[in-house]
Motif scaffolding. Structure first.
Motif, PDB file in Angstrom:
ATOM      1  N   TYR A  12       0.870  -1.170   0.000  1.00  0.00           N
ATOM      2  CA  TYR A  12       0.000   0.000   0.000  1.00  0.00           C
ATOM      3  C   TYR A  12       0.912   1.226   0.000  1.00  0.00           C
ATOM      4  O   TYR A  12       1.541   1.538   1.009  1.00  0.00           O
ATOM      5  N   THR A  15       1.680   8.941   0.054  1.00  0.00           N
ATOM      6  CA  THR A  15       2.493   9.958   0.708  1.00  0.00           C
ATOM      7  C   THR A  15       2.291   9.899   2.231  1.00  0.00           C
ATOM      8  O   THR A  15       3.211  10.143   2.998  1.00  0.00           O
ATOM      9  N   PHE A  16       1.073   9.601   2.648  1.00  0.00           N
ATOM     10  CA  PHE A  16       0.761   9.483   4.073  1.00  0.00           C
ATOM     11  C   PHE A  16       1.203  10.738   4.833  1.00  0.00           C
ATOM     12  O   PHE A  16       1.978  10.664   5.786  1.00  0.00           O
ATOM     13  N   HIS A  20      -4.174   8.447   7.834  1.00  0.00           N
ATOM     14  CA  HIS A  20      -5.464   8.732   8.473  1.00  0.00           C
ATOM     15  C   HIS A  20      -6.403   7.517   8.334  1.00  0.00           C
ATOM     16  O   HIS A  20      -6.052   6.530   7.668  1.00  0.00           O
ATOM     17  N   GLY A  22      -8.986   7.171   6.575  1.00  0.00           N
ATOM     18  CA  GLY A  22      -9.358   6.896   5.177  1.00  0.00           C
ATOM     19  C   GLY A  22      -8.378   5.939   4.508  1.00  0.00           C
ATOM     20  O   GLY A  22      -8.713   5.270   3.535  1.00  0.00           O
ATOM     21  N   HIS A  23      -7.140   5.907   5.024  1.00  0.00           N
ATOM     22  CA  HIS A  23      -6.181   4.897   4.550  1.00  0.00           C
ATOM     23  C   HIS A  23      -6.447   3.547   5.211  1.00  0.00           C
ATOM     24  O   HIS A  23      -6.358   2.507   4.568  1.00  0.00           O
ATOM     25  N   GLY A 111      -6.673   3.516  -3.815  1.00  0.00           N
ATOM     26  CA  GLY A 111      -8.031   4.032  -3.731  1.00  0.00           C
ATOM     27  C   GLY A 111      -8.571   4.275  -5.138  1.00  0.00           C
ATOM     28  O   GLY A 111      -7.801   4.344  -6.106  1.00  0.00           O
ATOM     29  N   ASP A 113      -9.614   6.886  -6.564  1.00  0.00           N
ATOM     30  CA  ASP A 113      -9.029   8.061  -7.229  1.00  0.00           C
ATOM     31  C   ASP A 113      -7.729   7.697  -7.938  1.00  0.00           C
ATOM     32  O   ASP A 113      -7.456   8.165  -9.046  1.00  0.00           O
ATOM     33  N   SER A 114      -6.936   6.858  -7.304  1.00  0.00           N
ATOM     34  CA  SER A 114      -5.660   6.461  -7.914  1.00  0.00           C
ATOM     35  C   SER A 114      -5.883   5.566  -9.132  1.00  0.00           C
ATOM     36  O   SER A 114      -5.150   5.665 -10.118  1.00  0.00           O
ATOM     37  N   GLN A 137     -12.979   1.660  -2.488  1.00  0.00           N
ATOM     38  CA  GLN A 137     -13.877   2.745  -2.875  1.00  0.00           C
ATOM     39  C   GLN A 137     -13.481   4.028  -2.147  1.00  0.00           C
ATOM     40  O   GLN A 137     -12.915   3.994  -1.063  1.00  0.00           O
ATOM     41  N   ARG A 138     -13.785   5.143  -2.798  1.00  0.00           N
ATOM     42  CA  ARG A 138     -13.507   6.440  -2.155  1.00  0.00           C
ATOM     43  C   ARG A 138     -14.618   7.400  -2.534  1.00  0.00           C
ATOM     44  O   ARG A 138     -14.933   7.527  -3.726  1.00  0.00           O
ATOM     45  N   VAL A 181     -15.055   6.186   3.279  1.00  0.00           N
ATOM     46  CA  VAL A 181     -14.532   7.021   4.368  1.00  0.00           C
ATOM     47  C   VAL A 181     -14.111   8.356   3.755  1.00  0.00           C
ATOM     48  O   VAL A 181     -13.167   8.425   2.978  1.00  0.00           O
ATOM     49  N   ILE A 183     -12.358  11.058   4.083  1.00  0.00           N
ATOM     50  CA  ILE A 183     -11.227  11.741   4.729  1.00  0.00           C
ATOM     51  C   ILE A 183     -10.099  11.821   3.712  1.00  0.00           C
ATOM     52  O   ILE A 183      -9.839  10.854   2.993  1.00  0.00           O
ATOM     53  N   ALA A 185      -5.893  13.496   3.352  1.00  0.00           N
ATOM     54  CA  ALA A 185      -4.794  14.160   4.066  1.00  0.00           C
ATOM     55  C   ALA A 185      -4.853  15.666   3.806  1.00  0.00           C
ATOM     56  O   ALA A 185      -4.555  16.460   4.704  1.00  0.00           O
ATOM     57  N   THR A 186      -5.271  16.044   2.596  1.00  0.00           N
ATOM     58  CA  THR A 186      -5.382  17.481   2.274  1.00  0.00           C
ATOM     59  C   THR A 186      -6.355  18.156   3.240  1.00  0.00           C
ATOM     60  O   THR A 186      -6.052  19.216   3.797  1.00  0.00           O
ATOM     61  N   ARG A 189      -4.820  18.479   6.683  1.00  0.00           N
ATOM     62  CA  ARG A 189      -3.814  19.564   6.752  1.00  0.00           C
ATOM     63  C   ARG A 189      -4.504  20.923   6.811  1.00  0.00           C
ATOM     64  O   ARG A 189      -4.098  21.807   7.569  1.00  0.00           O
TER      65      ARG A 189
HETATM   66  P1  ATP Z   1      -3.667  13.935  -0.259  1.00  0.00           P
HETATM   67  O1  ATP Z   1      -4.975  14.509   0.209  1.00  0.00           O
HETATM   68  O2  ATP Z   1      -2.445  14.585   0.367  1.00  0.00           O
HETATM   69  O3  ATP Z   1      -3.569  13.812  -1.758  1.00  0.00           O
HETATM   70  P2  ATP Z   1      -4.570  11.256   0.379  1.00  0.00           P
HETATM   71  O4  ATP Z   1      -5.417  11.395   1.605  1.00  0.00           O
HETATM   72  O5  ATP Z   1      -5.255  11.085  -0.934  1.00  0.00           O
HETATM   73  O6  ATP Z   1      -3.537  12.468   0.327  1.00  0.00           O
HETATM   74  P3  ATP Z   1      -2.316   9.501  -0.189  1.00  0.00           P
HETATM   75  O7  ATP Z   1      -1.213   9.258   0.781  1.00  0.00           O
HETATM   76  O8  ATP Z   1      -2.035  10.343  -1.355  1.00  0.00           O
HETATM   77  O9  ATP Z   1      -3.586  10.072   0.663  1.00  0.00           O
HETATM   78  O10 ATP Z   1      -2.982   8.152  -0.664  1.00  0.00           O
HETATM   79  C1  ATP Z   1      -2.402   6.873  -0.567  1.00  0.00           C
HETATM   80  C2  ATP Z   1      -3.415   5.874  -1.083  1.00  0.00           C
HETATM   81  O11 ATP Z   1      -4.557   5.878  -0.222  1.00  0.00           O
HETATM   82  C3  ATP Z   1      -3.953   6.194  -2.498  1.00  0.00           C
HETATM   83  O12 ATP Z   1      -4.077   4.982  -3.221  1.00  0.00           O
HETATM   84  C4  ATP Z   1      -5.336   6.782  -2.222  1.00  0.00           C
HETATM   85  O13 ATP Z   1      -6.212   6.533  -3.289  1.00  0.00           O
HETATM   86  C5  ATP Z   1      -5.748   6.018  -0.965  1.00  0.00           C
HETATM   87  N1  ATP Z   1      -6.689   6.774  -0.135  1.00  0.00           N
HETATM   88  C6  ATP Z   1      -6.451   7.906   0.550  1.00  0.00           C
HETATM   89  N2  ATP Z   1      -7.545   8.313   1.221  1.00  0.00           N
HETATM   90  C7  ATP Z   1      -8.516   7.415   0.954  1.00  0.00           C
HETATM   91  C8  ATP Z   1      -9.910   7.283   1.345  1.00  0.00           C
HETATM   92  N3  ATP Z   1     -10.505   8.188   2.129  1.00  0.00           N
HETATM   93  N4  ATP Z   1     -10.603   6.207   0.884  1.00  0.00           N
HETATM   94  C9  ATP Z   1     -10.004   5.289   0.071  1.00  0.00           C
HETATM   95  N5  ATP Z   1      -8.707   5.364  -0.345  1.00  0.00           N
HETATM   96  C10 ATP Z   1      -7.970   6.409   0.093  1.00  0.00           C
END
Ligand code: ATP
Length: 217
Positions: A12, A15-16, A20, A22-23, A111, A113-114, A137-138, A181, A183, A185-186, A189
């Motif tokens: 997995y 950037t973490f 959080h 959501g991860h 996630g 989005d990725s 899912q996100r 979830v 949440i 990281a943006t 912050r």
């Molecule tokens: P930022 O907001 O800084 O872009 P982020 O919260 O998206 O950060 P990352 O560290 O960029 O977190 O994401 C690492 C992985 O976790 C990515 O594959 C991302 O899709 C997934 N991820 C992050 N937040 C979630 C969430 N709430 N639900 C599902 N997957 C998530």
């Protein structure tokens, strides 16, 4: 062979900044669904042309350690942080594949989005030769791809069979039914910058570390 003897390992990356719920929460549900014994969290460096993490490598690493303490599902691999330069996921996967051999099933967790932006990743078409993709899912992200070609790529590789993830070393995309979830990281912050509480968005030990080190102020 989706049982306790399964050797499907999962990575997995992210950037973490900071790690959080959501991860963590969607991946915990994913691990139950596809029978993962362990998930390796691998924080990465960010390429110089992209906005840099606000916390440094050691702080991001420490926050992951605090988040997973006492949770046997997760372990940390800091190999990407130990490199001076940003590393491409595909290169890290090649390195891991060389370590574990051609036959062992390997998965990379992302996630939704990725998944939608995956075709902009360096050598993205090589990824599925090295690993499966397990997708959480996100909220706010479509379940269908942006172009017909991308959708075709997804349709060709998608599986709903957990068994296939364990019986093939790589090449499948599994869209998991994980809890939504909301949440990021943006958002964390931004809230911290505005001195708003975040205690229900990340593990208590991570929140305490952020407070102690006055991160994201
Ligand atoms: P930022 O907001 O800084 O872009 P982020 O919260 O998206 O950060 P990352 O560290 O960029 O977190 O994401 C690492 C992985 O976790 C990515 O594959 C991302 O899709 C997934 N991820 C992050 N937040 C979630 C969430 N709430 N639900 C599902 N997957 C998530």
């Amino acid at each position: 062979m989706a049982n306790n003897e399964s050797r499907l390992s999962a990575l997995y990356g992210g950037t973490f900044d900071p790690i959080h719920y959501g991860h963590l929460k969607p991946v915990e549900a994913l691990a139950k669904q596809v029978v993962l014994q362990q998930v390796t969290i691998m924080p990465n460096n960010v390429p110089p042309h992209r906005p840099q993490p606000l916390a440094n490598s050691q702080q991001r690493k420490k926050m992951v350690e605090l988040a997973i303490e006492g949770n046997p599902l997760f372990r940390l691999d800091d190999r990407e942080l130990r490199r001076e330069t940003p590393s491409y996921t595909v290169e890290t996967l090649e390195q891991l594949r060389a370590e574990i051999g051609a036959e062992q099933p390997l998965a990379f967790i992302v996630g939704q989005d990725s998944l939608l932006s995956l075709q902009r990743w360096h050598r993205w078409e090589t990824l599925l030769t090295l690993c499966h993709l397990l997708v959480c899912q996100r909220p706010g992200y479509s379940l269908s791809m942006k172009t017909p070609a991308e959708q075709q790529w997804l349709d060709e590789h998608q599986t709903t069979s957990v068994e296939q993830l364990h019986s093939h070393p790589a090449g499948k995309i599994y869209l998991a039914q994980t809890p939504m979830v909301d949440i990021s990281a943006t958002a964390i912050r931004q809230r911290l910058e505005q001195h708003l509480p975040c205690d229900d968005l990340l593990p208590p030990a991570v929140a305490e570390f952020i407070r102690q080190h006055q991160l994201y102020r």
